[in-house]
Design a protein around this motif. Structure first.
Motif, PDB file in Angstrom:
ATOM      1  N   GLN A 196     -19.298 -63.832 -55.785  1.00 59.27           N
ATOM      2  CA  GLN A 196     -19.777 -62.503 -55.471  1.00 59.27           C
ATOM      3  C   GLN A 196     -18.708 -61.774 -54.649  1.00 59.27           C
ATOM      4  OE1 GLN A 196     -22.496 -61.166 -56.551  1.00 59.27           O
ATOM      5  NE2 GLN A 196     -22.496 -59.265 -55.385  1.00 59.27           N
ATOM      6  N   VAL A 197     -18.290 -60.615 -55.147  1.00 59.89           N
ATOM      7  CA  VAL A 197     -17.278 -59.848 -54.435  1.00 59.89           C
ATOM      8  C   VAL A 197     -17.938 -59.087 -53.286  1.00 59.89           C
ATOM      9  CG1 VAL A 197     -15.605 -57.981 -54.592  1.00 59.89           C
ATOM     10  CG2 VAL A 197     -15.857 -59.613 -56.488  1.00 59.89           C
ATOM     11  N   ARG A 198     -17.339 -59.176 -52.118  1.00 59.97           N
ATOM     12  CA  ARG A 198     -17.839 -58.476 -50.931  1.00 59.97           C
ATOM     13  C   ARG A 198     -16.784 -57.490 -50.461  1.00 59.97           C
ATOM     14  NH1 ARG A 198     -18.006 -60.198 -45.139  1.00 59.97           N
ATOM     15  NH2 ARG A 198     -19.657 -58.995 -44.129  1.00 59.97           N
ATOM     16  N   MET A 199     -17.238 -56.265 -50.203  1.00 58.06           N
ATOM     17  CA  MET A 199     -16.331 -55.201 -49.769  1.00 58.06           C
ATOM     18  C   MET A 199     -16.687 -54.833 -48.326  1.00 58.06           C
ATOM     19  SD  MET A 199     -14.682 -54.366 -52.637  1.00 58.06           S
ATOM     20  CE  MET A 199     -14.162 -52.663 -52.438  1.00 58.06           C
ATOM     21  N   VAL A 200     -15.693 -54.811 -47.478  1.00 56.68           N
ATOM     22  CA  VAL A 200     -15.917 -54.452 -46.073  1.00 56.68           C
ATOM     23  C   VAL A 200     -14.951 -53.343 -45.681  1.00 56.68           C
ATOM     24  CG1 VAL A 200     -15.898 -55.254 -43.689  1.00 56.68           C
ATOM     25  CG2 VAL A 200     -16.708 -56.774 -45.503  1.00 56.68           C
ATOM     26  N   GLU A 201     -15.512 -52.256 -45.159  1.00 60.43           N
ATOM     27  CA  GLU A 201     -14.716 -51.109 -44.742  1.00 60.43           C
ATOM     28  C   GLU A 201     -14.775 -50.948 -43.235  1.00 60.43           C
ATOM     29  OE1 GLU A 201     -16.391 -48.616 -48.597  1.00 60.43           O
ATOM     30  OE2 GLU A 201     -16.887 -48.061 -46.560  1.00 60.43           O
ATOM     31  N   SER A 202     -13.768 -50.279 -42.699  1.00 63.07           N
ATOM     32  CA  SER A 202     -13.781 -49.950 -41.277  1.00 63.07           C
ATOM     33  C   SER A 202     -12.851 -48.771 -41.035  1.00 63.07           C
ATOM     34  CB  SER A 202     -13.333 -51.154 -40.434  1.00 63.07           C
ATOM     35  OG  SER A 202     -12.013 -51.519 -40.762  1.00 63.07           O
ATOM     36  N   GLY A 203     -12.982 -48.164 -39.848  1.00 64.37           N
ATOM     37  CA  GLY A 203     -12.029 -47.155 -39.432  1.00 64.37           C
ATOM     38  C   GLY A 203     -12.540 -45.741 -39.359  1.00 64.37           C
ATOM     39  N   GLY A 204     -13.762 -45.489 -39.768  1.00 62.82           N
ATOM     40  CA  GLY A 204     -14.282 -44.131 -39.683  1.00 62.82           C
ATOM     41  C   GLY A 204     -14.546 -43.737 -38.238  1.00 62.82           C
ATOM     42  N   GLY A 205     -14.919 -42.466 -38.051  1.00 69.22           N
ATOM     43  CA  GLY A 205     -15.225 -42.001 -36.710  1.00 69.22           C
ATOM     44  C   GLY A 205     -15.204 -40.500 -36.609  1.00 69.22           C
ATOM     45  N   LEU A 206     -15.210 -40.033 -35.366  1.00 70.13           N
ATOM     46  CA  LEU A 206     -15.191 -38.605 -35.068  1.00 70.13           C
ATOM     47  C   LEU A 206     -13.810 -38.229 -34.553  1.00 70.13           C
ATOM     48  CD1 LEU A 206     -16.612 -35.864 -34.542  1.00 70.13           C
ATOM     49  CD2 LEU A 206     -17.282 -36.778 -32.302  1.00 70.13           C
ATOM     50  N   VAL A 207     -13.253 -37.161 -35.111  1.00 69.55           N
ATOM     51  CA  VAL A 207     -11.924 -36.723 -34.707  1.00 69.55           C
ATOM     52  C   VAL A 207     -11.875 -35.200 -34.754  1.00 69.55           C
ATOM     53  CG1 VAL A 207     -10.997 -36.840 -37.050  1.00 69.55           C
ATOM     54  CG2 VAL A 207      -9.458 -37.106 -35.104  1.00 69.55           C
ATOM     55  N   GLN A 208     -11.039 -34.625 -33.933  1.00 65.58           N
ATOM     56  CA  GLN A 208     -10.868 -33.166 -33.953  1.00 65.58           C
ATOM     57  C   GLN A 208      -9.963 -32.755 -35.115  1.00 65.58           C
ATOM     58  OE1 GLN A 208      -9.444 -32.032 -30.032  1.00 65.58           O
ATOM     59  NE2 GLN A 208     -11.534 -31.549 -29.392  1.00 65.58           N
ATOM     60  N   ALA A 209     -10.131 -31.518 -35.555  1.00 65.96           N
ATOM     61  CA  ALA A 209      -9.269 -30.991 -36.607  1.00 65.96           C
ATOM     62  C   ALA A 209      -7.802 -31.130 -36.202  1.00 65.96           C
ATOM     63  CB  ALA A 209      -9.604 -29.527 -36.873  1.00 65.96           C
ATOM     64  N   GLY A 210      -6.999 -31.561 -37.178  1.00 66.66           N
ATOM     65  CA  GLY A 210      -5.591 -31.810 -36.916  1.00 66.66           C
ATOM     66  C   GLY A 210      -5.280 -33.245 -36.540  1.00 66.66           C
ATOM     67  N   GLY A 211      -6.320 -34.013 -36.274  1.00 68.04           N
ATOM     68  CA  GLY A 211      -6.135 -35.400 -35.877  1.00 68.04           C
ATOM     69  C   GLY A 211      -5.958 -36.326 -37.067  1.00 68.04           C
ATOM     70  N   SER A 212      -5.913 -37.635 -36.766  1.00 69.57           N
ATOM     71  CA  SER A 212      -5.667 -38.654 -37.785  1.00 69.57           C
ATOM     72  C   SER A 212      -6.668 -39.785 -37.659  1.00 69.57           C
ATOM     73  CB  SER A 212      -4.251 -39.219 -37.629  1.00 69.57           C
ATOM     74  OG  SER A 212      -3.267 -38.228 -37.810  1.00 69.57           O
ATOM     75  N   LEU A 213      -6.930 -40.428 -38.778  1.00 70.81           N
ATOM     76  CA  LEU A 213      -7.721 -41.650 -38.836  1.00 70.81           C
ATOM     77  C   LEU A 213      -7.139 -42.554 -39.915  1.00 70.81           C
ATOM     78  CD1 LEU A 213     -11.459 -40.436 -38.713  1.00 70.81           C
ATOM     79  CD2 LEU A 213     -10.285 -41.790 -36.968  1.00 70.81           C
ATOM     80  N   LYS A 252      -9.145 -31.968 -41.627  1.00 71.54           N
ATOM     81  CA  LYS A 252      -9.825 -30.673 -41.605  1.00 71.54           C
ATOM     82  C   LYS A 252     -11.334 -30.890 -41.587  1.00 71.54           C
ATOM     83  CE  LYS A 252      -6.216 -28.733 -44.601  1.00 71.54           C
ATOM     84  NZ  LYS A 252      -5.950 -28.052 -45.894  1.00 71.54           N
ATOM     85  N   PRO A 253     -12.092 -29.931 -41.095  1.00 73.92           N
ATOM     86  CA  PRO A 253     -13.559 -30.095 -41.112  1.00 73.92           C
ATOM     87  C   PRO A 253     -14.104 -30.371 -42.505  1.00 73.92           C
ATOM     88  CG  PRO A 253     -12.943 -28.290 -39.675  1.00 73.92           C
ATOM     89  CD  PRO A 253     -11.685 -28.729 -40.349  1.00 73.92           C
ATOM     90  N   GLU A 254     -13.462 -29.829 -43.524  1.00 77.03           N
ATOM     91  CA  GLU A 254     -13.933 -30.069 -44.890  1.00 77.03           C
ATOM     92  C   GLU A 254     -13.672 -31.492 -45.380  1.00 77.03           C
ATOM     93  OE1 GLU A 254     -11.982 -27.554 -43.808  1.00 77.03           O
ATOM     94  OE2 GLU A 254     -10.460 -27.027 -45.322  1.00 77.03           O
ATOM     95  N   THR A 274     -18.141 -45.499 -44.879  1.00 75.67           N
ATOM     96  CA  THR A 274     -17.855 -45.283 -43.467  1.00 75.67           C
ATOM     97  C   THR A 274     -17.781 -43.779 -43.221  1.00 75.67           C
ATOM     98  OG1 THR A 274     -16.353 -45.861 -41.639  1.00 75.67           O
ATOM     99  CG2 THR A 274     -15.329 -45.464 -43.778  1.00 75.67           C
ATOM    100  N   GLN A 275     -18.446 -43.340 -42.150  1.00 82.19           N
ATOM    101  CA  GLN A 275     -18.544 -41.911 -41.871  1.00 82.19           C
ATOM    102  C   GLN A 275     -17.272 -41.402 -41.216  1.00 82.19           C
ATOM    103  OE1 GLN A 275     -21.258 -39.621 -42.429  1.00 82.19           O
ATOM    104  NE2 GLN A 275     -19.675 -38.133 -41.837  1.00 82.19           N
ATOM    105  N   VAL A 276     -16.755 -40.300 -41.747  1.00 78.22           N
ATOM    106  CA  VAL A 276     -15.648 -39.581 -41.126  1.00 78.22           C
ATOM    107  C   VAL A 276     -16.144 -38.174 -40.804  1.00 78.22           C
ATOM    108  CG1 VAL A 276     -13.375 -38.571 -41.493  1.00 78.22           C
ATOM    109  CG2 VAL A 276     -13.844 -40.902 -42.270  1.00 78.22           C
ATOM    110  N   THR A 277     -16.059 -37.798 -39.544  1.00 78.72           N
ATOM    111  CA  THR A 277     -16.501 -36.475 -39.111  1.00 78.72           C
ATOM    112  C   THR A 277     -15.344 -35.781 -38.412  1.00 78.72           C
ATOM    113  OG1 THR A 277     -18.770 -37.266 -38.809  1.00 78.72           O
ATOM    114  CG2 THR A 277     -18.183 -35.181 -37.759  1.00 78.72           C
ATOM    115  N   VAL A 278     -15.008 -34.598 -38.898  1.00 79.13           N
ATOM    116  CA  VAL A 278     -13.915 -33.819 -38.321  1.00 79.13           C
ATOM    117  C   VAL A 278     -14.503 -32.559 -37.696  1.00 79.13           C
ATOM    118  CG1 VAL A 278     -11.691 -32.729 -38.726  1.00 79.13           C
ATOM    119  CG2 VAL A 278     -12.392 -34.692 -40.131  1.00 79.13           C
ATOM    120  N   SER A 279     -14.333 -32.427 -36.401  1.00 77.03           N
ATOM    121  CA  SER A 279     -14.883 -31.261 -35.690  1.00 77.03           C
ATOM    122  C   SER A 279     -13.837 -30.141 -35.615  1.00 77.03           C
ATOM    123  CB  SER A 279     -15.317 -31.662 -34.281  1.00 77.03           C
ATOM    124  OG  SER A 279     -14.208 -32.095 -33.532  1.00 77.03           O
ATOM    125  N   SER A 280     -14.335 -28.926 -35.633  1.00 76.22           N
ATOM    126  CA  SER A 280     -13.411 -27.773 -35.613  1.00 76.22           C
ATOM    127  C   SER A 280     -13.096 -27.342 -34.190  1.00 76.22           C
ATOM    128  CB  SER A 280     -14.021 -26.608 -36.375  1.00 76.22           C
ATOM    129  OG  SER A 280     -15.289 -26.277 -35.841  1.00 76.22           O
TER     130      SER A 280
END
Length: 117
Positions: A1-18, A86-88, A111-117
């Motif tokens: 059984q193949v298992r997929m594990v993700e990580s690294g999402g989060g909240l960042v301001q516009a112009g930032g990096s993840l 970008k927020p989009e 994984t949730q990625v949220t970019v604030s303006s």
């Protein structure tokens, strides 16, 4: 059984990096294509970027020159470096791995990625 594990999402301001990471385990085979998709509220899931086992890449026009997909040294790992966010870009990001020998593809949990303006 193949298992997929993700990580690294989060909240960042516009112009930032993840940086998102994904690892597929539970199979002897090397994934032929690994990809990142995203789905924003009320929208369809869309392809963000994909990379073949040979290193060929494709990007959505909206992320070209800002995002970089790469495969790790460990088998069946993939990364998505996201710069100038970008927020989009706000969405749930999903990892996908296609295995030709298994005639199947597999999805991560998202994984949730949220970019604030």
């Amino acid at each position: 059984q193949v298992r997929m594990v993700e990580s690294g999402g989060g909240l960042v301001q516009a112009g930032g990096s993840l940086r998102l990471s994904c690892a597929a385990s539970g199979t002897f085979f090397i994934s032929n294509v690994m990809a990142w998709y995203r789905q924003a509220p009320g929208k369809q899931r869309e392809l963000v970027a994909r990379i073949t086992s040979g290193g060929g890449t494709d990007y959505a026009d909206s992320v070209k020159d800002r995002f970089t997909i790469s495969r790790g040294n460990a088998k069946n790992t993939v990364y998505l470096q996201m710069n100038s966010l970008k927020p989009e870009d706000t969405a749930v990001y999903y990892c996908n791995a296609f295995f030709r020998e298994r005639a199947s593809d597999y999805w991560g949990q998202g994984t949730q990625v949220t970019v604030s303006s």
